[in-house]
Design an enzyme around this catalytic site. Structure first.
Site, PDB file in Angstrom:
ATOM      1  N   ASP A  77       0.835  -1.210   0.000  1.00 44.28           N
ATOM      2  CA  ASP A  77       0.000   0.000   0.000  1.00 44.28           C
ATOM      3  C   ASP A  77       0.870   1.261   0.000  1.00 44.28           C
ATOM      4  O   ASP A  77       0.685   2.165  -0.809  1.00 44.28           O
ATOM      5  CB  ASP A  77      -0.917   0.028   1.233  1.00 44.28           C
TER       6      ASP A  77
ATOM      7  N   THR B 124      -7.208  -4.793   0.095  1.00 45.33           N
ATOM      8  CA  THR B 124      -5.989  -5.292   0.739  1.00 45.33           C
ATOM      9  C   THR B 124      -6.213  -6.691   1.326  1.00 45.33           C
ATOM     10  O   THR B 124      -5.303  -7.520   1.343  1.00 45.33           O
ATOM     11  CB  THR B 124      -5.514  -4.304   1.823  1.00 45.33           C
TER      12      THR B 124
END
Ligand SMILES: [Mg+2]
Length: 376
Positions: free
Chosen positions: A52, A149
Protein backbone atom coordinates in the site's frame (compact mmCIF):
# COMPACT_ATOMS: atom_id res chain seq x y z
CA UNK A 1 -14.31 16.20 -25.23
CA UNK A 2 -11.26 16.66 -27.39
CA UNK A 3 -9.97 13.16 -27.90
CA UNK A 4 -6.46 13.72 -26.59
CA UNK A 5 -7.07 16.42 -24.04
CA UNK A 6 -5.74 14.15 -21.28
CA UNK A 7 -3.49 12.10 -23.55
CA UNK A 8 -0.28 12.73 -21.66
CA UNK A 9 -1.89 12.10 -18.27
CA UNK A 10 -3.41 8.84 -19.52
CA UNK A 11 -0.17 7.66 -21.09
CA UNK A 12 1.90 8.28 -17.96
CA UNK A 13 -0.78 6.94 -15.62
CA UNK A 14 -1.17 3.65 -17.50
CA UNK A 15 2.59 3.09 -17.37
CA UNK A 16 2.72 3.97 -13.68
CA UNK A 17 -0.08 1.52 -12.93
CA UNK A 18 1.78 -1.17 -14.88
CA UNK A 19 4.79 -0.51 -12.63
CA UNK A 20 2.61 -0.67 -9.55
CA UNK A 21 1.14 -4.03 -10.65
CA UNK A 22 4.62 -5.48 -10.90
CA UNK A 23 5.53 -4.07 -7.48
CA UNK A 24 2.40 -5.61 -5.94
CA UNK A 25 2.99 -9.00 -7.53
CA UNK A 26 6.46 -9.08 -5.98
CA UNK A 27 5.18 -8.09 -2.54
CA UNK A 28 2.24 -10.52 -2.74
CA UNK A 29 4.61 -13.38 -3.53
CA UNK A 30 6.71 -12.39 -0.51
CA UNK A 31 3.63 -12.21 1.73
CA UNK A 32 2.49 -15.66 0.72
CA UNK A 33 5.94 -17.19 1.08
CA UNK A 34 6.38 -15.49 4.47
CA UNK A 35 9.33 -13.27 3.63
CA UNK A 36 7.21 -10.09 3.72
CA UNK A 37 5.17 -10.85 6.79
CA UNK A 38 4.46 -7.35 8.03
CA UNK A 39 0.76 -6.64 7.85
CA UNK A 40 -0.47 -3.78 10.01
CA UNK A 41 -4.00 -2.95 11.08
CA UNK A 42 -5.50 0.48 10.55
CA UNK A 43 -7.96 2.19 12.90
CA UNK A 44 -10.88 0.61 11.04
CA UNK A 45 -9.21 -2.82 11.40
CA UNK A 46 -8.49 -3.06 7.69
CA UNK A 47 -5.02 -4.37 6.88
CA UNK A 48 -2.26 -2.30 5.33
CA UNK A 49 0.96 -3.71 3.91
CA UNK A 50 4.30 -2.74 2.43
CA UNK A 51 2.54 -2.70 -0.94
CA UNK A 52 0.00 0.00 0.00
CA UNK A 53 2.68 2.49 1.04
CA UNK A 54 5.13 1.47 -1.67
CA UNK A 55 2.61 1.90 -4.48
CA UNK A 56 1.47 5.25 -3.09
CA UNK A 57 5.08 6.49 -2.86
CA UNK A 58 5.93 5.25 -6.36
CA UNK A 59 2.84 6.70 -8.04
CA UNK A 60 3.19 9.98 -6.15
CA UNK A 61 6.87 10.30 -7.10
CA UNK A 62 6.13 9.61 -10.77
CA UNK A 63 3.19 12.01 -11.00
CA UNK A 64 5.34 14.75 -9.44
CA UNK A 65 8.15 13.95 -11.85
CA UNK A 66 5.91 14.25 -14.91
CA UNK A 67 3.41 16.91 -13.85
CA UNK A 68 5.42 19.05 -11.43
CA UNK A 69 5.57 18.60 -7.67
CA UNK A 70 4.38 22.20 -7.17
CA UNK A 71 1.11 21.72 -9.00
CA UNK A 72 0.16 18.07 -8.60
CA UNK A 73 -2.76 17.42 -6.28
CA UNK A 74 -3.21 13.82 -5.14
CA UNK A 75 -5.90 12.31 -2.94
CA UNK A 76 -4.90 8.86 -1.77
CA UNK A 77 -5.81 6.35 0.87
CA UNK A 78 -2.67 5.99 2.98
CA UNK A 79 -0.83 8.30 5.34
CA UNK A 80 2.55 7.87 7.06
CA UNK A 81 1.30 7.61 10.62
CA UNK A 82 1.82 3.86 11.13
CA UNK A 83 5.10 4.03 9.19
CA UNK A 84 6.46 6.73 11.48
CA UNK A 85 5.86 4.85 14.74
CA UNK A 86 9.00 3.92 16.71
CA UNK A 87 8.59 0.18 16.06
CA UNK A 88 8.12 0.69 12.32
CA UNK A 89 11.72 1.12 11.31
CA UNK A 90 11.92 -2.32 9.71
CA UNK A 91 8.66 -1.72 7.87
CA UNK A 92 9.83 1.66 6.57
CA UNK A 93 13.06 0.05 5.43
CA UNK A 94 11.09 -2.51 3.43
CA UNK A 95 8.98 0.22 1.86
CA UNK A 96 12.06 2.23 0.86
CA UNK A 97 13.67 -0.86 -0.69
CA UNK A 98 10.47 -1.82 -2.51
CA UNK A 99 9.99 1.70 -3.89
CA UNK A 100 13.57 1.90 -5.12
CA UNK A 101 13.35 -1.53 -6.74
CA UNK A 102 10.20 -0.42 -8.56
CA UNK A 103 11.61 2.96 -9.64
CA UNK A 104 14.80 1.31 -10.91
CA UNK A 105 12.65 -0.60 -13.40
CA UNK A 106 10.98 2.59 -14.72
CA UNK A 107 12.70 2.37 -18.15
CA UNK A 108 11.02 -1.00 -18.78
CA UNK A 109 7.72 0.88 -18.72
CA UNK A 110 8.94 3.78 -20.80
CA UNK A 111 9.29 6.09 -17.78
CA UNK A 112 12.17 8.03 -16.27
CA UNK A 113 13.12 7.02 -12.76
CA UNK A 114 15.22 9.00 -10.27
CA UNK A 115 18.95 9.28 -10.94
CA UNK A 116 19.74 7.70 -7.60
CA UNK A 117 17.87 5.74 -4.96
CA UNK A 118 15.41 7.66 -2.78
CA UNK A 119 16.15 8.00 0.95
CA UNK A 120 13.56 7.32 3.65
CA UNK A 121 12.55 11.00 4.09
CA UNK A 122 11.88 11.33 0.35
CA UNK A 123 9.73 8.22 0.39
CA UNK A 124 7.78 9.48 3.41
CA UNK A 125 7.36 12.85 1.69
CA UNK A 126 6.04 11.15 -1.46
CA UNK A 127 3.44 9.28 0.60
CA UNK A 128 2.39 12.17 2.80
CA UNK A 129 2.00 14.70 0.02
CA UNK A 130 -1.03 12.71 -1.25
CA UNK A 131 -3.20 14.57 1.26
CA UNK A 132 -5.15 16.82 -1.07
CA UNK A 133 -8.79 17.25 -0.22
CA UNK A 134 -9.94 17.44 -3.85
CA UNK A 135 -13.05 19.45 -4.58
CA UNK A 136 -14.94 20.97 -7.51
CA UNK A 137 -12.12 23.04 -9.05
CA UNK A 138 -8.90 21.99 -10.78
CA UNK A 139 -7.19 18.70 -11.45
CA UNK A 140 -6.89 16.10 -8.72
CA UNK A 141 -5.42 12.63 -8.98
CA UNK A 142 -7.24 9.99 -6.98
CA UNK A 143 -5.38 6.86 -5.91
CA UNK A 144 -6.16 3.68 -4.07
CA UNK A 145 -2.70 2.12 -4.02
CA UNK A 146 -4.07 -1.32 -3.14
CA UNK A 147 -7.82 -1.67 -3.28
CA UNK A 148 -8.96 -4.85 -1.57
CA UNK A 149 -5.99 -5.29 0.74
CA UNK A 150 -7.75 -8.28 2.29
CA UNK A 151 -7.84 -9.99 -1.10
CA UNK A 152 -4.22 -8.98 -1.56
CA UNK A 153 -3.02 -10.61 1.66
CA UNK A 154 -5.04 -13.73 0.84
CA UNK A 155 -3.37 -14.09 -2.55
CA UNK A 156 -6.72 -13.28 -4.18
CA UNK A 157 -8.09 -10.38 -6.24
CA UNK A 158 -7.10 -6.75 -5.64
CA UNK A 159 -6.67 -3.64 -7.75
CA UNK A 160 -4.57 -0.52 -8.14
CA UNK A 161 -6.95 2.32 -8.92
CA UNK A 162 -5.86 5.66 -10.35
CA UNK A 163 -8.13 8.36 -11.72
CA UNK A 164 -7.93 12.01 -12.63
CA UNK A 165 -10.69 14.42 -11.71
CA UNK A 166 -10.88 17.74 -13.56
CA UNK A 167 -13.30 20.37 -12.30
CA UNK A 168 -15.26 17.75 -10.39
CA UNK A 169 -15.58 15.20 -13.22
CA UNK A 170 -13.61 11.96 -13.53
CA UNK A 171 -11.76 12.31 -16.86
CA UNK A 172 -9.43 9.33 -16.92
CA UNK A 173 -9.56 6.03 -15.06
CA UNK A 174 -7.06 3.19 -14.78
CA UNK A 175 -7.50 -0.11 -12.97
CA UNK A 176 -4.55 -2.43 -12.53
CA UNK A 177 -5.83 -5.94 -11.80
CA UNK A 178 -2.72 -8.09 -11.28
CA UNK A 179 -4.58 -11.35 -10.60
CA UNK A 180 -7.46 -10.96 -13.03
CA UNK A 181 -7.16 -13.39 -15.96
CA UNK A 182 -7.17 -11.89 -19.44
CA UNK A 183 -9.84 -14.26 -20.70
CA UNK A 184 -13.24 -14.87 -19.21
CA UNK A 185 -12.92 -18.52 -20.25
CA UNK A 186 -10.13 -18.94 -17.76
CA UNK A 187 -12.23 -17.87 -14.81
CA UNK A 188 -13.12 -20.94 -12.80
CA UNK A 189 -16.27 -20.63 -10.80
CA UNK A 190 -16.13 -22.42 -7.47
CA UNK A 191 -19.51 -23.21 -6.11
CA UNK A 192 -18.69 -23.88 -2.50
CA UNK A 193 -21.43 -21.76 -1.03
CA UNK A 194 -19.69 -18.70 -2.40
CA UNK A 195 -19.53 -18.08 -6.08
CA UNK A 196 -15.93 -17.00 -6.43
CA UNK A 197 -13.43 -17.33 -9.15
CA UNK A 198 -9.79 -18.06 -9.41
CA UNK A 199 -7.64 -18.23 -12.46
CA UNK A 200 -6.59 -21.44 -14.09
CA UNK A 201 -2.87 -22.05 -14.07
CA UNK A 202 -2.50 -22.02 -17.84
CA UNK A 203 -4.03 -18.63 -18.57
CA UNK A 204 -2.19 -15.34 -18.65
CA UNK A 205 -3.07 -13.46 -15.50
CA UNK A 206 -3.17 -9.74 -14.88
CA UNK A 207 -4.33 -6.74 -16.85
CA UNK A 208 -4.50 -2.97 -16.84
CA UNK A 209 -7.82 -1.46 -17.95
CA UNK A 210 -8.08 2.22 -18.85
CA UNK A 211 -10.28 4.84 -20.41
CA UNK A 212 -10.80 8.55 -20.87
CA UNK A 213 -14.09 10.37 -20.53
CA UNK A 214 -16.12 10.81 -23.66
CA UNK A 215 -14.02 8.38 -25.69
CA UNK A 216 -16.72 5.70 -25.62
CA UNK A 217 -13.91 3.18 -25.40
CA UNK A 218 -12.25 1.20 -22.65
CA UNK A 219 -9.05 -0.72 -23.24
CA UNK A 220 -7.26 -3.64 -21.66
CA UNK A 221 -3.51 -4.33 -21.74
CA UNK A 222 -1.79 -7.45 -20.44
CA UNK A 223 0.79 -6.87 -17.73
CA UNK A 224 4.29 -6.04 -18.88
CA UNK A 225 6.85 -8.56 -17.68
CA UNK A 226 10.60 -8.27 -17.37
CA UNK A 227 12.57 -6.60 -20.10
CA UNK A 228 10.26 -7.11 -23.03
CA UNK A 229 9.13 -3.51 -22.53
CA UNK A 230 5.96 -1.89 -23.78
CA UNK A 231 4.29 -4.07 -26.30
CA UNK A 232 2.63 -1.36 -28.32
CA UNK A 233 -0.98 -0.50 -28.93
CA UNK A 234 -1.59 -3.80 -30.72
CA UNK A 235 -1.51 -5.45 -27.38
CA UNK A 236 -4.33 -3.37 -25.98
CA UNK A 237 -7.80 -4.75 -26.66
CA UNK A 238 -11.10 -2.90 -26.63
CA UNK A 239 -13.43 -4.17 -23.95
CA UNK A 240 -17.20 -3.92 -23.87
CA UNK A 241 -19.98 -4.60 -21.38
CA UNK A 242 -22.16 -7.72 -21.71
CA UNK A 243 -25.20 -7.63 -24.02
CA UNK A 244 -27.30 -9.71 -21.60
CA UNK A 245 -30.34 -7.76 -20.46
CA UNK A 246 -32.47 -10.61 -19.14
CA UNK A 247 -32.17 -10.77 -15.33
CA UNK A 248 -32.57 -14.55 -15.44
CA UNK A 249 -29.29 -14.79 -17.35
CA UNK A 250 -27.43 -12.00 -15.58
CA UNK A 251 -24.75 -12.36 -12.91
CA UNK A 252 -24.25 -9.84 -10.16
CA UNK A 253 -21.04 -9.01 -8.32
CA UNK A 254 -20.66 -7.99 -4.75
CA UNK A 255 -18.01 -7.69 -2.06
CA UNK A 256 -16.61 -10.79 -0.41
CA UNK A 257 -16.70 -9.24 3.03
CA UNK A 258 -19.97 -8.21 4.64
CA UNK A 259 -18.47 -5.47 6.79
CA UNK A 260 -19.05 -2.55 4.44
CA UNK A 261 -21.90 -4.00 2.47
CA UNK A 262 -25.15 -5.82 3.10
CA UNK A 263 -25.42 -9.23 1.50
CA UNK A 264 -28.90 -10.08 2.72
CA UNK A 265 -30.35 -6.90 1.21
CA UNK A 266 -28.70 -7.54 -2.16
CA UNK A 267 -29.83 -11.17 -2.02
CA UNK A 268 -33.45 -10.08 -1.50
CA UNK A 269 -33.13 -7.50 -4.25
CA UNK A 270 -31.59 -10.03 -6.64
CA UNK A 271 -34.42 -12.42 -5.96
CA UNK A 272 -37.02 -9.70 -6.49
CA UNK A 273 -35.55 -8.74 -9.86
CA UNK A 274 -35.42 -12.36 -11.00
CA UNK A 275 -31.67 -12.92 -10.91
CA UNK A 276 -31.08 -16.67 -10.87
CA UNK A 277 -27.30 -16.95 -10.86
CA UNK A 278 -25.46 -16.92 -7.56
CA UNK A 279 -23.55 -13.71 -6.86
CA UNK A 280 -19.95 -13.44 -7.97
CA UNK A 281 -18.14 -12.33 -4.83
CA UNK A 282 -14.94 -10.54 -5.67
CA UNK A 283 -12.51 -8.50 -3.61
CA UNK A 284 -11.88 -4.92 -4.71
CA UNK A 285 -12.67 -2.82 -7.76
CA UNK A 286 -12.07 -5.86 -9.94
CA UNK A 287 -15.90 -5.93 -9.72
CA UNK A 288 -16.03 -2.83 -11.95
CA UNK A 289 -13.53 -4.49 -14.28
CA UNK A 290 -15.78 -7.55 -14.45
CA UNK A 291 -18.77 -5.42 -15.50
CA UNK A 292 -16.75 -3.39 -18.03
CA UNK A 293 -15.38 -6.54 -19.61
CA UNK A 294 -18.68 -8.37 -19.79
CA UNK A 295 -17.83 -11.05 -17.22
CA UNK A 296 -20.83 -10.03 -15.10
CA UNK A 297 -23.77 -7.67 -15.59
CA UNK A 298 -24.55 -6.04 -12.26
CA UNK A 299 -22.60 -4.67 -9.30
CA UNK A 300 -24.54 -3.50 -6.30
CA UNK A 301 -23.18 -2.06 -3.10
CA UNK A 302 -25.33 -0.95 -0.22
CA UNK A 303 -23.28 0.15 2.74
CA UNK A 304 -24.42 -0.31 6.27
CA UNK A 305 -25.64 2.82 8.00
CA UNK A 306 -22.98 5.43 8.67
CA UNK A 307 -20.37 4.13 6.22
CA UNK A 308 -19.29 6.83 3.79
CA UNK A 309 -17.95 5.76 0.40
CA UNK A 310 -14.58 7.23 -0.55
CA UNK A 311 -13.93 8.52 -4.05
CA UNK A 312 -10.77 6.41 -4.55
CA UNK A 313 -12.85 3.23 -4.20
CA UNK A 314 -14.99 4.16 -7.20
CA UNK A 315 -13.64 6.92 -9.49
CA UNK A 316 -11.60 4.78 -11.89
CA UNK A 317 -14.07 1.89 -11.97
CA UNK A 318 -17.13 4.04 -12.57
CA UNK A 319 -15.62 5.80 -15.59
CA UNK A 320 -14.36 2.52 -17.06
CA UNK A 321 -17.81 0.91 -16.81
CA UNK A 322 -19.48 3.99 -18.33
CA UNK A 323 -17.10 4.24 -21.27
CA UNK A 324 -17.36 0.48 -21.87
CA UNK A 325 -21.09 1.02 -22.36
CA UNK A 326 -22.50 0.54 -18.88
CA UNK A 327 -24.53 2.68 -16.48
CA UNK A 328 -23.50 3.65 -12.92
CA UNK A 329 -25.59 5.68 -10.50
CA UNK A 330 -26.52 5.80 -6.86
CA UNK A 331 -29.58 3.86 -5.74
CA UNK A 332 -31.76 6.87 -6.53
CA UNK A 333 -30.60 6.78 -10.15
CA UNK A 334 -28.41 9.88 -9.89
CA UNK A 335 -24.80 10.16 -11.05
CA UNK A 336 -22.10 9.85 -8.38
CA UNK A 337 -20.61 13.15 -7.32
CA UNK A 338 -16.81 13.20 -7.25
CA UNK A 339 -16.53 16.94 -6.73
CA UNK A 340 -17.01 17.18 -2.99
CA UNK A 341 -13.78 16.02 -1.46
CA UNK A 342 -12.68 12.55 -0.42
CA UNK A 343 -16.18 11.18 0.13
CA UNK A 344 -19.04 10.55 -2.29
CA UNK A 345 -21.18 13.11 -0.51
CA UNK A 346 -24.90 13.00 -1.08
CA UNK A 347 -24.87 9.38 -2.16
CA UNK A 348 -28.39 7.98 -2.09
CA UNK A 349 -28.18 4.64 -0.21
CA UNK A 350 -25.82 2.72 -2.46
CA UNK A 351 -24.20 2.21 -5.83
CA UNK A 352 -25.66 0.33 -8.79
CA UNK A 353 -23.49 -0.42 -11.84
CA UNK A 354 -25.05 -2.31 -14.75
CA UNK A 355 -24.08 -3.41 -18.22
CA UNK A 356 -27.10 -1.65 -19.70
CA UNK A 357 -30.06 0.64 -19.13
CA UNK A 358 -32.70 -2.11 -18.98
CA UNK A 359 -31.09 -4.01 -16.12
CA UNK A 360 -30.28 -0.76 -14.38
CA UNK A 361 -33.91 0.41 -14.45
CA UNK A 362 -35.05 -2.92 -13.00
CA UNK A 363 -32.56 -2.76 -10.14
CA UNK A 364 -33.36 0.83 -9.27
CA UNK A 365 -37.08 0.00 -9.33
CA UNK A 366 -36.49 -2.95 -7.03
CA UNK A 367 -34.51 -0.80 -4.59
CA UNK A 368 -37.52 1.48 -4.23
CA UNK A 369 -39.83 -1.49 -3.76
CA UNK A 370 -37.76 -3.24 -1.12
CA UNK A 371 -36.01 -0.44 0.76
CA UNK A 372 -38.69 0.24 3.34
CA UNK A 373 -38.79 -3.36 4.48
CA UNK A 374 -35.03 -3.50 4.91
CA UNK A 375 -33.23 -2.51 8.07
CA UNK A 376 -30.29 -0.64 6.52
MG1 LIG B 1 -6.46 0.58 -0.28
Amino acid sequence: MEKNKYGKELDVAVKVVQMACSLCKTVQKGLISGSFNQVKSKNDDSPVTVADWSVQATVSWMLCEYFGSESVSIIAEEDVQALSEPDSEGLLGMVVTTVNEALAKAPIYGLNGPGKALMAPQVLEAISRCNSSGGPVGKHWVLDPVDGTLGFVRGDQYAIALALIDDGKVVIGILGCPNYPLEKESLNYHDNGLHKFSSSSTSEVGCVIYTSKGSGEAWMQPLIHGNEGLQGPNCAKLIKVSAIDDPALATFCESVEGANTNHSFTAGLANGVGLRNKPLRVHSMVKYAAIARGDAEIYMKFARGGYKEKIWDHAAGVLIVQEAGGVVTDAGGRPLNFSRGMYLEGLDRGIVACSGVKLHEKIIGAVYASWDSSNL
